[in-house]
Design an enzyme around this catalytic site. Sequence first.
Site, PDB file in Angstrom:
ATOM      1  CE1 TYR A 299       5.489  -8.575   1.534  1.00  0.00           C
ATOM      2  CE2 TYR A 299       3.690  -7.001   1.371  1.00  0.00           C
ATOM      3  CZ  TYR A 299       4.586  -7.853   0.769  1.00  0.00           C
ATOM      4  OH  TYR A 299       4.583  -7.993  -0.596  1.00  0.00           O
TER       5      TYR A 299
ATOM      6  CE  LYS B 145       4.206 -11.912   0.602  1.00  0.00           C
ATOM      7  NZ  LYS B 145       3.156 -11.219  -0.181  1.00  0.00           N
TER       8      LYS B 145
END
Length: 297
Positions: A132, A160
């Site tokens: 992330y 992400k």
Amino acid sequence: MHVPLATPFAADGGVAFDALETLAHEVLDAGAAGLVALGTTGEPSALDPDERRAVTETVARVCDERSAALTIGVSGGDGTRATAAALEALGRRWPRAAALVPVPSFTRPSQAGVVAHFRALTTGPGVPLVVYNVPYRTACHLGADALREIAALPRVAAVKQAVGGVDADSVALLADPPPGFAVLAGDDVFAPALLALGAHGGVLASAHVLTGRWTRLAEAWRDGDVALARALGAGLSRVAGRLFAEPNPSVIKGVLHAEGRIPTAAVRLPLLPASGAAVEAARREIETAQAQWEPER
């Protein structure tokens, strides 16, 4: 397209687990490929350990019933050892899930330090990891070169990418993505642009609404239907801007409550409920997007 589920709260302040289960089924019915439990949108830091466990069990049960992908947010704070312990516990309980693991926050390690962090997390067996990369939350920007090093580690499946724009590192990464490594759009307003550049999909809170259109947008770029993709992307980007006009997930929860999909619009402190004006502006933008073009599914 994966939806990081909001955590609905009941009138008594507790988690509304029935509403959470219904919400999970709704977005899967509308075309989402998977769900994320305990992502930022789920307010995990505001949940106690028993609530986090029960939320994950609820979402995992739906994913199992629907043969949908399950990703679980993991945070060990700033430390590698604590994150590794959290990942080990997740793997024992949900071995078929993937783990969404943010870049370490607050300590602001070097690029080499972040690579070493993920190398330590991927030593030995375990669940797949989704990195992330969200520098405006972690205060640590992860560049394309470091991401390529991390992508080469075992069990690292995706990133992400939520860097607050379409930056040079995102463009470079998408121009030549590492083999077997998925770049997922994570910044809702910029997701249509990243999909146009070749992102493999997205993890998008905005996909709680207009879920089918977000899915169709990703399909349109994969199919080379540029006209449809541009039309969908323009409307969805404007909707995302309205949904993120106040701290996430307050506006999204306000919209979901107004639509009768969750019992309250409540968030937990330090977040505050969205203003009525922000919720109404988002609903008007959603209606406009729906009226502009209703793509066939």
